[in-house]
Design an enzyme around this catalytic site. Sequence first.
Site, PDB file in Angstrom:
ATOM      1  CD  GLU A  39      47.951  38.624  45.911  1.00 29.29           C
ATOM      2  OE1 GLU A  39      46.545  38.606  46.274  1.00 29.29           O
ATOM      3  OE2 GLU A  39      48.767  38.372  46.589  1.00 29.29           O
ATOM      4  CE  LYS A 108      44.113  35.700  46.439  1.00 29.40           C
ATOM      5  NZ  LYS A 108      45.046  36.717  47.135  1.00 29.40           N
ATOM      6  CB  CYS A 140      48.314  35.019  46.155  1.00 30.59           C
ATOM      7  SG  CYS A 140      49.459  35.083  47.867  1.00 30.59           S
TER       8      CYS A 140
END
Length: 266
Positions: A39, A108, A140
């Site tokens: 990430e 995300k 994540c």
Amino acid sequence: MRALLAQMASAVGAVDANAERAAAALAAHPDVDIAVFPELFLCGYDLSLLEHSARPADCPELRTIADAARAASTAVVAGFAERIGDGGLANSVACIDRDGSLAAVYRKTQLFGAEQQVFRPGDQLRIVRLAGVEVGPLICFDIEFPEPARQLAAAGAELLVTASANMDPFVTDHEIATRARALENRLPHLYANAVGAVGDLRFVGHSRSVDAAGRVLAEAASGEEALLVAPVGEAGADDERVDYLRHLPQNLAVVGSFATRAPSPR
């Protein structure tokens, strides 16, 4: 199918240097089908520097990685801070196919902590064909919720791929979540996590390849950089009785006084 899980520490703010390191990792491992970088790998996980380090998806630094992907015939998923058209920022991954084309950008959807103050959340999940496989990219905190991975699986994803910057004290969260998302959807899961430190944040590594039964096929250590070449599991269950997607329950009513309670604020 084989993967390169690039458990690397970014040089914070050094976008050019990080792109060159990614390109070098790809050149050194031309025998893999797909490579996954952490990430925000391109810029490093320092949210205070995003005005300097965010890039549009067509930036020269991602082109450097794409050229290396084409030369190695390797698909790539790599995290970056994306500058979007109206001046906003997104926490994104670039999904580059093995011919060097930018197949998609995923933003995300589940922002963690201070990310909510600087990034706009994505508003859709994506399935992207990379290296001939239908890939569901996640980032994540996304994997700490069952729903995004389940939606991807139900929509036809064949492989879950997560770019992460998981940190202390949340090691156990991702040890469980990486395996659970694979097992409950009967999909292999590739997970590349960062290492190193930014300020008070220490990133914990443990990049891993998990098969569709939730077994860890290969895993990197916690405290050091690693370019882990790992096998990729096959989708599906050996026993159809536990092929959970086949047995999804219907939506059931929830009864009782608690059912009308509003969710607790975060």
